[in-house]
Motif scaffolding. Structure first.
Motif, PDB file in Angstrom:
ATOM      1  N   UNK A  30       0.825  -1.219   0.000  1.00 12.80           N
ATOM      2  CA  UNK A  30       0.000   0.000   0.000  1.00 12.80           C
ATOM      3  C   UNK A  30       0.858   1.267   0.000  1.00 12.80           C
ATOM      4  N   UNK A  31       0.387   2.276  -0.701  1.00 13.87           N
ATOM      5  CA  UNK A  31       1.057   3.575  -0.721  1.00 13.87           C
ATOM      6  C   UNK A  31      -0.003   4.663  -0.658  1.00 13.87           C
ATOM      7  N   UNK A  32       0.391   5.915  -0.840  1.00 11.49           N
ATOM      8  CA  UNK A  32      -0.578   7.013  -0.757  1.00 11.49           C
ATOM      9  C   UNK A  32      -1.690   6.883  -1.794  1.00 11.49           C
ATOM     10  N   UNK A  33      -1.362   6.367  -2.972  1.00 11.65           N
ATOM     11  CA  UNK A  33      -2.356   6.244  -4.036  1.00 11.65           C
ATOM     12  C   UNK A  33      -3.410   5.199  -3.656  1.00 11.65           C
ATOM     13  N   UNK A  34      -2.961   4.015  -3.283  1.00 10.86           N
ATOM     14  CA  UNK A  34      -3.910   2.950  -2.946  1.00 10.86           C
ATOM     15  C   UNK A  34      -4.694   3.301  -1.683  1.00 10.86           C
ATOM     16  N   UNK A  35      -4.000   3.879  -0.710  1.00 11.20           N
ATOM     17  CA  UNK A  35      -4.643   4.206   0.563  1.00 11.20           C
ATOM     18  C   UNK A  35      -5.709   5.285   0.373  1.00 11.20           C
ATOM     19  N   UNK A  36      -5.365   6.338  -0.362  1.00  9.79           N
ATOM     20  CA  UNK A  36      -6.324   7.427  -0.562  1.00  9.79           C
ATOM     21  C   UNK A  36      -7.501   6.982  -1.416  1.00  9.79           C
ATOM     22  N   UNK A  37      -7.231   6.131  -2.386  1.00 12.12           N
ATOM     23  CA  UNK A  37      -8.338   5.628  -3.205  1.00 12.12           C
ATOM     24  C   UNK A  37      -9.335   4.849  -2.346  1.00 12.12           C
ATOM     25  N   UNK A  58       0.499  18.584   2.730  1.00 17.49           N
ATOM     26  CA  UNK A  58       1.120  18.769   4.040  1.00 17.49           C
ATOM     27  C   UNK A  58       0.535  19.956   4.806  1.00 17.49           C
ATOM     28  N   UNK A  59      -0.165  20.845   4.100  1.00 15.98           N
ATOM     29  CA  UNK A  59      -0.516  22.126   4.702  1.00 15.98           C
ATOM     30  C   UNK A  59      -1.926  22.296   5.210  1.00 15.98           C
ATOM     31  N   UNK A  60      -2.867  21.388   4.863  1.00 19.60           N
ATOM     32  CA  UNK A  60      -4.243  21.514   5.358  1.00 19.60           C
ATOM     33  C   UNK A  60      -4.642  20.206   6.017  1.00 19.60           C
ATOM     34  N   UNK A  61      -4.845  20.264   7.313  1.00 12.89           N
ATOM     35  CA  UNK A  61      -5.159  19.089   8.113  1.00 12.89           C
ATOM     36  C   UNK A  61      -6.655  19.059   8.439  1.00 12.89           C
ATOM     37  N   UNK A  62      -7.402  18.112   7.884  1.00 15.49           N
ATOM     38  CA  UNK A  62      -8.850  18.035   8.118  1.00 15.49           C
ATOM     39  C   UNK A  62      -9.249  17.924   9.583  1.00 15.49           C
ATOM     40  N   UNK A  67     -16.088  20.846   9.737  1.00 12.93           N
ATOM     41  CA  UNK A  67     -16.883  19.899   8.960  1.00 12.93           C
ATOM     42  C   UNK A  67     -16.064  18.659   8.636  1.00 12.93           C
ATOM     43  N   UNK A  68     -16.748  17.595   8.254  1.00 13.23           N
ATOM     44  CA  UNK A  68     -16.047  16.360   7.886  1.00 13.23           C
ATOM     45  C   UNK A  68     -15.319  16.590   6.563  1.00 13.23           C
ATOM     46  N   UNK A  69     -14.007  16.424   6.597  1.00 14.12           N
ATOM     47  CA  UNK A  69     -13.189  16.759   5.434  1.00 14.12           C
ATOM     48  C   UNK A  69     -12.237  15.623   5.081  1.00 14.12           C
ATOM     49  N   UNK A  70     -11.833  15.613   3.818  1.00 14.25           N
ATOM     50  CA  UNK A  70     -10.821  14.659   3.379  1.00 14.25           C
ATOM     51  C   UNK A  70      -9.836  15.365   2.455  1.00 14.25           C
ATOM     52  N   UNK A  71      -8.544  15.089   2.677  1.00 18.45           N
ATOM     53  CA  UNK A  71      -7.479  15.691   1.881  1.00 18.45           C
ATOM     54  C   UNK A  71      -7.055  14.712   0.793  1.00 18.45           C
ATOM     55  N   UNK A  72      -7.472  14.994  -0.438  1.00 20.99           N
ATOM     56  CA  UNK A  72      -7.166  14.133  -1.583  1.00 20.99           C
ATOM     57  C   UNK A  72      -5.984  14.678  -2.387  1.00 20.99           C
ATOM     58  N   UNK A  73      -5.212  15.575  -1.768  1.00 18.26           N
ATOM     59  CA  UNK A  73      -4.006  16.103  -2.408  1.00 18.26           C
ATOM     60  C   UNK A  73      -2.919  15.037  -2.401  1.00 18.26           C
ATOM     61  N   UNK A  74      -1.875  15.286  -3.183  1.00 20.80           N
ATOM     62  CA  UNK A  74      -0.723  14.392  -3.175  1.00 20.80           C
ATOM     63  C   UNK A  74       0.500  15.148  -3.687  1.00 20.80           C
ATOM     64  N   UNK A 168       2.917   4.587   3.157  1.00 18.76           N
ATOM     65  CA  UNK A 168       1.811   5.522   3.372  1.00 18.76           C
ATOM     66  C   UNK A 168       2.309   6.683   4.220  1.00 18.76           C
ATOM     67  N   UNK A 169       2.219   7.879   3.659  1.00 15.57           N
ATOM     68  CA  UNK A 169       2.719   9.055   4.359  1.00 15.57           C
ATOM     69  C   UNK A 169       1.631  10.021   4.745  1.00 15.57           C
ATOM     70  N   UNK A 170       0.451   9.490   5.054  1.00 16.96           N
ATOM     71  CA  UNK A 170      -0.654  10.361   5.444  1.00 16.96           C
ATOM     72  C   UNK A 170      -1.507   9.676   6.500  1.00 16.96           C
ATOM     73  N   UNK A 171      -2.359  10.463   7.163  1.00 19.36           N
ATOM     74  CA  UNK A 171      -3.238   9.892   8.177  1.00 19.36           C
ATOM     75  C   UNK A 171      -4.570   9.469   7.558  1.00 19.36           C
ATOM     76  N   UNK A 172      -5.509   9.085   8.396  1.00 17.53           N
ATOM     77  CA  UNK A 172      -6.793   8.567   7.913  1.00 17.53           C
ATOM     78  C   UNK A 172      -7.619   9.619   7.173  1.00 17.53           C
ATOM     79  N   UNK A 173      -7.279  10.904   7.371  1.00 19.51           N
ATOM     80  CA  UNK A 173      -7.977  11.984   6.680  1.00 19.51           C
ATOM     81  C   UNK A 173      -7.240  12.468   5.437  1.00 19.51           C
TER      82      UNK A 173
END
Length: 305
Positions: A30-37, A58-62, A67-74, A168-173
């Motif tokens: 798993x990586x950021x692509x698979x995890x975020x998908x 790296x700059x906007x933390x949900x 509100x319920x947010x998700x960061x789909x940046x990469x 995976x270099x990101x959290x659950x959000x």
């Protein structure tokens, strides 16, 4: 002849084994692509969607948005892929109220299929289930991720996985949670020049990417979604060495998009004095503390809309 074939086989077998191992690695780890998908596909109640490159990754933390947010940046994600991702997932995001979209120095002039996309496009298609028009059906890399990167890059990725136990270099959000240090002020001038040079493509042709943003805005308008165009913070040393004419044109495009579209709010944080040196990981990326500060600023805008 048999001896020649034997020698050829002895030469090809190790290459084939390495290719198979690399392919299995890319397909199973798993990586950021698979995890975020996986995350975005299973989070249908998202109210705020964040898109963009490493600045928003790296700059906007949900976590710090109301509100319920998700960061789909990469990392190095261009408007080309922002648009493809948004169009793919918008139908399932029935509760989406806000789209946060980064417009940085490279955003509007970024050409398609250049260095930033040269290998990533295959991962977007294979691991985020996107139909990427840049990739032709006859391209062998479409069918083998192991062919998309040079061996030394694959080796480095394997070493990273071995050392960290994850890619995976990101959290659950979806927030990139690995930038935890503070930039060294002594190195800042040198670093700012290096980064600015890397980001300069010499182009003032913004037409294609501006049109893509407008199409996203129009789609949001049809679904009653508000769009926040954000210019993310950077250190003054970096901003000072950017092409002033180019940034003025970027600024003008952002203003025009806000003026011409009732569902657009522009948030210019590029030189916002609230962000100081200790908020930055490097010349143009916030660290975790800076991300918290930036997210709270964004949240104030969300609460006003």
């Amino acid at each position: 002849m048999k001896k020649l074939l034997s020698h050829i086989s002895l030469f090809l077998i190790p290459i084939l084994v390495i290719w198979i191992l690399a392919e299995v690695f890319y397909r199973t780890v798993p990586n950021n692509y698979t995890y975020k998908h996986k995350q975005i596909s299973n989070n249908t109640d998202i109210e705020v969607l964040i898109l963009g490159d490493s600045h928003t990754f790296y700059g906007i933390n949900p976590e710090f948005l109301s509100l319920k947010a998700y960061n789909l940046s990469n990392v190095s994600q261009t408007i080309y892929f922002d648009k493809l991702l948004f169009e793919k997932h918008i139908k399932q995001l029935s509760k989406l109220k806000y789209l946060v979209l980064a417009v940085d120095y490279t955003t509007l002039s970024q050409a398609d299929n250049t260095q930033e996309d040269i290998w990533r496009k295959y991962f977007y298609e294979s691991q985020m289930d996107l139909d990427v028009p840049l990739i032709k059906w006859y391209n062998p890399k479409k069918y083998s991720l192991a062919l998309t990167r040079k061996f030394d890059k694959t080796w480095q990725t394997c070493e990273e996985y071995h050392n960290k136990g994850t890619l995976i270099g990101c959290d659950a959000n979806g927030w990139g949670n690995t930038y935890l240090s503070t930039v060294d002020s002594v190195e800042m001038n040198r670093l700012a020049h290096v980064v600015a040079k890397k980001h300069e493509d010499g182009s003032l042709d913004f037409s294609l990417n501006t049109e893509r943003i407008q199409q996203m805005i129009d789609l949001c308008q049809s679904k009653n979604i508000q769009v926040l165009l954000v210019n993310m913070p950077s250190v003054p040393e970096y901003v000072s060495v950017l092409n002033a004419e180019k940034w003025q044109k970027i600024d003008a495009v952002c203003q025009l998009l806000e003026t011409n579209n009732s569902n657009v709010t522009r948030i210019d944080l590029l030189e916002d004095k609230r962000f100081v040196l200790k908020d930055f990981q490097d010349a143009d990326h916030l660290n975790a503390d800076g991300a918290k500060k930036c997210s709270l600023v964004i949240d104030q805008y969300l609460n006003k809309l």
